[in-house]
Every structure is written in C-alpha cells, then in structure tokens.
Design a protein around this motif. Structure first.
Motif, PDB file in Angstrom:
ATOM      1  N   LYS A 245       0.809  -1.213   0.000  1.00 40.68           N
ATOM      2  CA  LYS A 245       0.000   0.000   0.000  1.00 40.68           C
ATOM      3  C   LYS A 245       0.848   1.272   0.000  1.00 40.68           C
ATOM      4  N   LEU A 246       2.119   1.149   0.362  1.00 30.87           N
ATOM      5  CA  LEU A 246       2.943   2.331   0.611  1.00 30.87           C
ATOM      6  C   LEU A 246       3.970   2.616  -0.478  1.00 30.87           C
ATOM      7  N   ILE A 247       4.000   1.787  -1.518  1.00 31.69           N
ATOM      8  CA  ILE A 247       4.948   1.984  -2.607  1.00 31.69           C
ATOM      9  C   ILE A 247       4.189   2.189  -3.912  1.00 31.69           C
ATOM     10  N   PRO A 248       4.838   2.784  -4.920  1.00 31.33           N
ATOM     11  CA  PRO A 248       4.165   2.961  -6.210  1.00 31.33           C
ATOM     12  C   PRO A 248       3.738   1.627  -6.807  1.00 31.33           C
ATOM     13  N   GLU A 249       2.672   1.662  -7.566  1.00 33.05           N
ATOM     14  CA  GLU A 249       2.102   0.433  -8.127  1.00 33.05           C
ATOM     15  C   GLU A 249       3.124  -0.356  -8.929  1.00 33.05           C
ATOM     16  N   GLU A 250       3.998   0.337  -9.671  1.00 39.76           N
ATOM     17  CA  GLU A 250       4.944  -0.375 -10.521  1.00 39.76           C
ATOM     18  C   GLU A 250       5.988  -1.149  -9.723  1.00 39.76           C
ATOM     19  N   ALA A 251       6.180  -0.803  -8.458  1.00 41.02           N
ATOM     20  CA  ALA A 251       7.160  -1.517  -7.637  1.00 41.02           C
ATOM     21  C   ALA A 251       6.569  -2.752  -6.966  1.00 41.02           C
ATOM     22  N   ARG A 252       5.250  -2.891  -6.966  1.00 44.43           N
ATOM     23  CA  ARG A 252       4.617  -3.980  -6.216  1.00 44.43           C
ATOM     24  C   ARG A 252       4.924  -5.356  -6.785  1.00 44.43           C
ATOM     25  N   THR A 253       5.207  -5.426  -8.086  1.00 45.71           N
ATOM     26  CA  THR A 253       5.521  -6.724  -8.684  1.00 45.71           C
ATOM     27  C   THR A 253       6.864  -7.257  -8.186  1.00 45.71           C
ATOM     28  N   ASP A 254       7.660  -6.402  -7.550  1.00 50.61           N
ATOM     29  CA  ASP A 254       8.974  -6.807  -7.051  1.00 50.61           C
ATOM     30  C   ASP A 254       8.947  -7.148  -5.568  1.00 50.61           C
ATOM     31  N   LEU A 255       7.763  -7.214  -4.955  1.00 50.34           N
ATOM     32  CA  LEU A 255       7.633  -7.617  -3.559  1.00 50.34           C
ATOM     33  C   LEU A 255       7.623  -9.140  -3.453  1.00 50.34           C
ATOM     34  N   LEU A 256       8.259  -9.647  -2.392  1.00 53.38           N
ATOM     35  CA  LEU A 256       8.325 -11.088  -2.196  1.00 53.38           C
ATOM     36  C   LEU A 256       8.378 -11.382  -0.700  1.00 53.38           C
ATOM     37  N   LEU A 257       7.635 -12.389  -0.263  1.00 50.17           N
ATOM     38  CA  LEU A 257       7.721 -12.868   1.107  1.00 50.17           C
ATOM     39  C   LEU A 257       8.778 -13.965   1.186  1.00 50.17           C
ATOM     40  N   LYS A 258       9.656 -13.854   2.153  1.00 51.16           N
ATOM     41  CA  LYS A 258      10.665 -14.885   2.407  1.00 51.16           C
ATOM     42  C   LYS A 258      10.359 -15.521   3.757  1.00 51.16           C
ATOM     43  N   TRP A 259      10.325 -16.830   3.802  1.00 50.58           N
ATOM     44  CA  TRP A 259       9.904 -17.548   4.990  1.00 50.58           C
ATOM     45  C   TRP A 259      10.729 -17.163   6.202  1.00 50.58           C
ATOM     46  N   PRO A 260      10.058 -16.969   7.368  1.00 45.72           N
ATOM     47  CA  PRO A 260       8.594 -16.996   7.508  1.00 45.72           C
ATOM     48  C   PRO A 260       7.920 -15.649   7.298  1.00 45.72           C
ATOM     49  N   ASN A 261       8.662 -14.525   7.504  1.00 47.12           N
ATOM     50  CA  ASN A 261       7.961 -13.233   7.461  1.00 47.12           C
ATOM     51  C   ASN A 261       8.849 -12.033   7.117  1.00 47.12           C
ATOM     52  N   ASP A 262       9.926 -12.259   6.380  1.00 47.18           N
ATOM     53  CA  ASP A 262      10.692 -11.131   5.848  1.00 47.18           C
ATOM     54  C   ASP A 262      10.059 -10.688   4.540  1.00 47.18           C
ATOM     55  N   VAL A 263      10.021  -9.373   4.319  1.00 47.50           N
ATOM     56  CA  VAL A 263       9.504  -8.833   3.071  1.00 47.50           C
ATOM     57  C   VAL A 263      10.671  -8.259   2.279  1.00 47.50           C
ATOM     58  N   LEU A 264      10.824  -8.763   1.057  1.00 46.77           N
ATOM     59  CA  LEU A 264      11.883  -8.303   0.166  1.00 46.77           C
ATOM     60  C   LEU A 264      11.287  -7.426  -0.927  1.00 46.77           C
ATOM     61  N   LEU A 265      12.020  -6.386  -1.283  1.00 50.87           N
ATOM     62  CA  LEU A 265      11.639  -5.503  -2.373  1.00 50.87           C
ATOM     63  C   LEU A 265      12.830  -5.399  -3.306  1.00 50.87           C
ATOM     64  N   ARG A 266      12.669  -5.965  -4.512  1.00 48.86           N
ATOM     65  CA  ARG A 266      13.763  -6.070  -5.473  1.00 48.86           C
ATOM     66  C   ARG A 266      14.995  -6.695  -4.839  1.00 48.86           C
ATOM     67  N   GLY A 267      14.767  -7.713  -4.036  1.00 53.76           N
ATOM     68  CA  GLY A 267      15.842  -8.484  -3.443  1.00 53.76           C
ATOM     69  C   GLY A 267      16.376  -7.962  -2.134  1.00 53.76           C
ATOM     70  N   GLY A 268      16.014  -6.760  -1.737  1.00 55.27           N
ATOM     71  CA  GLY A 268      16.481  -6.198  -0.485  1.00 55.27           C
ATOM     72  C   GLY A 268      15.421  -6.305   0.596  1.00 55.27           C
ATOM     73  N   LYS A 269      15.845  -6.592   1.815  1.00 61.59           N
ATOM     74  CA  LYS A 269      14.898  -6.706   2.917  1.00 61.59           C
ATOM     75  C   LYS A 269      14.391  -5.327   3.299  1.00 61.59           C
ATOM     76  N   VAL A 270      13.080  -5.144   3.198  1.00 64.78           N
ATOM     77  CA  VAL A 270      12.478  -3.846   3.505  1.00 64.78           C
ATOM     78  C   VAL A 270      11.692  -3.890   4.810  1.00 64.78           C
ATOM     79  N   ALA A 271      11.374  -5.081   5.290  1.00 67.15           N
ATOM     80  CA  ALA A 271      10.599  -5.207   6.526  1.00 67.15           C
ATOM     81  C   ALA A 271      10.828  -6.579   7.132  1.00 67.15           C
ATOM     82  N   GLY A 272      10.696  -6.635   8.463  1.00 64.55           N
ATOM     83  CA  GLY A 272      10.846  -7.897   9.168  1.00 64.55           C
ATOM     84  C   GLY A 272       9.962  -7.942  10.397  1.00 64.55           C
ATOM     85  N   VAL A 273       9.789  -9.139  10.925  1.00 65.04           N
ATOM     86  CA  VAL A 273       8.886  -9.373  12.043  1.00 65.04           C
ATOM     87  C   VAL A 273       9.607 -10.199  13.102  1.00 65.04           C
TER      88      VAL A 273
END
Length: 259
Positions: free
Chosen positions: A99-127
């Motif tokens: 919800k917080l990034i431009p629409e064109e960047a959303r296709t580069d989002l990926l969940l890495k087990w169990p709950n890291d969020v990657l954006l174009r291969g870089g970790k952008v969020a963690g739990v």
C-alpha cells in the motif's frame, strides 16, 4: 517532522495505542506490560528504539524515520496455534508495504519464509514474534514486532536491505503504522485464532513466488541447500534436496540465491 504530540494515527476498534518518543525496544516494552498484567490488544509505536532486536537476538538497526511497532495480543488458544501468527504477520507487513509503494514496484515484492519482506531483493521489513506469558491452559499472550525501513536502511548486511524511499515510497512512520494496524486487524479476523489457518497459508504462498527457487537455510549448527518447495500443512518450510529428499524446516534463517 511534526511534533510527536500531533501524530495521531488511528487503530481499529477494540485496540489501544501507546505512543512513545523513544524506547529500548517496542517488543521489550510489550513483554514488560504483558508480565505486568496488560491483557491487550495493545499497539506500542515508538519513533526511536535504542536496542531493537531481530530474530535470534540479533540487533535490528533502528534508524530514524523508520517504523518500529509491536502488537500485544491475548489469545484463546495454545502457543502451538499462536505460532501460526508468524505467517500471518508476514502477510500483514507485505500487504502494508504494498500500500505504501508505487504500483509499478509492487511486482517486485516477495515474502521470504517466515515473514521477511523483500523488495527487489532487499529486505524492507521484518517481524519478530515472541510469546509473552501463558496465564492459563489454552490461553497465551503474543507479541508481534514489526520493523519497516521507510526512510533508511543499514548497509553491508549479509541479507541486503532497502527502504521504501529507495523505491519511490513517500510515506511517514505515522501513516505506515496506521496502515499496518488496519491490515493486521483484517488478517486477525480472517485467521479466527487458527480456525482458518489454511486461508492464511494459501495467502502466504500467493506472496512468496514460485516454487523451485534455490535457497540456503542456516540451522543450528549446520546449513542446508535445496529448492523452495512451498509450505507443509502446518506452515513449515519444505526444502527439497538435490537427492530427492525433503526437509521440513520449522526454524532457521533462509537466504535466496541472488543469481
């Protein structure tokens, strides 16, 4: 940045919010309050952390302008069921970042087990998920700590990091927190304290990319390499080995191949 007192994000009905200018760790504060009898659900959001933590006690670099928040919840289920929240929290932070990034960047989002969020291969969020206390049989308190790199990210990490700002995101910590609180509540409603875990599991898989991707898993005392085989029915990672064997991973650090 406006004065802290003027930052008034909303939380969904039934939740309370504790806003702090600075704290050692929002997870540590949530655990202290749980041990003091706080029943939850309580969000703790701080502008700064002096001793943020990641999984396995690792330091989480809490750079100013990023999001640091923890949710303390009391649940009518046992801890093994509550552990399903590891996947749910990953979905919630993934959907928040989307919800917080431009629409064109959303296709580069990926969940890495169990709950890291990657954006174009870089970790952008963690739990960081922690149990806080067990007041009675089939009751538990759980803390879900979320960090999102909004404005800055630490360099030179084994898992490369990134930020929302590096990909066109222009949000604030207050706005990001409000989005996270709303999305998390929606997923809690769907989960139903484990009743609909398979819905959560399918949603996680939808955000994790295709199976067959090479990965490395660091376990206690060893490393294992194979390919991503999805999740088993309980949410464990399926690691497919080159000899045809399969390992079920319930705890470990996962690294996707970069090439």
């Amino acid at each position: 940045m406006p004065p802290f007192a003027s930052l008034s994000p909303k939380v969904p009905s039934g939740y309370r919010l504790l806003r702090l200018e600075s704290v050692d760790s929002t997870n540590a504060e949530a655990r202290r309050r749980a041990e003091g009898g706080e029943p939850g659900p309580l969000w703790i959001w701080s502008l700064r952390q002096s001793a943020g933590r990641g999984r396995n006690g690792r330091q989480w670099q809490s750079q100013h302008g990023n999001l640091f928040a923890s949710l303390l919840v009391g649940l009518h289920c046992a801890l093994p069921t509550a552990s399903q929240l590891a996947l749910l929290a990953g979905i919630a932070v993934y959907d928040t970042v989307a919800k917080l990034i431009p629409e064109e960047a959303r296709t580069d989002l990926l969940l890495k087990w169990p709950n890291d969020v990657l954006l174009r291969g870089g970790k952008v969020a963690g739990v960081l998920l922690e149990s806080a206390s067990e007041p009675a049989p089939n009751r538990c308190k759980v803390v879900i700590g979320t960090g999102i790199n909004i404005a800055a990210f630490p360099p030179d990490l084994e898992q490369p990091a990134t930020s929302l700002a590096a990909h066109g995101g222009t949000t604030t910590p207050a706005a990001a927190f409000q989005a996270l609180a709303a999305v998390t509540d929606a997923w809690f409603m769907r989960w139903g304290e484990g009743v609909s875990f398979q819905t959560v599991r399918r949603a996680w898989l939808d955000r994790a990319g295709p199976t067959g991707r090479p990965l490395r898993v660091r376990l206690s005392g060893e490393e294992a390499e194979g390919t991503f085989g999805g999740l088993d029915s309980g949410g464990a990672l399926r690691l497919l080995m080159s000899d045809g064997a399969e390992r079920r991973i319930s705890a470990g650090d996962v690294f996707f191949a970069t090439s």
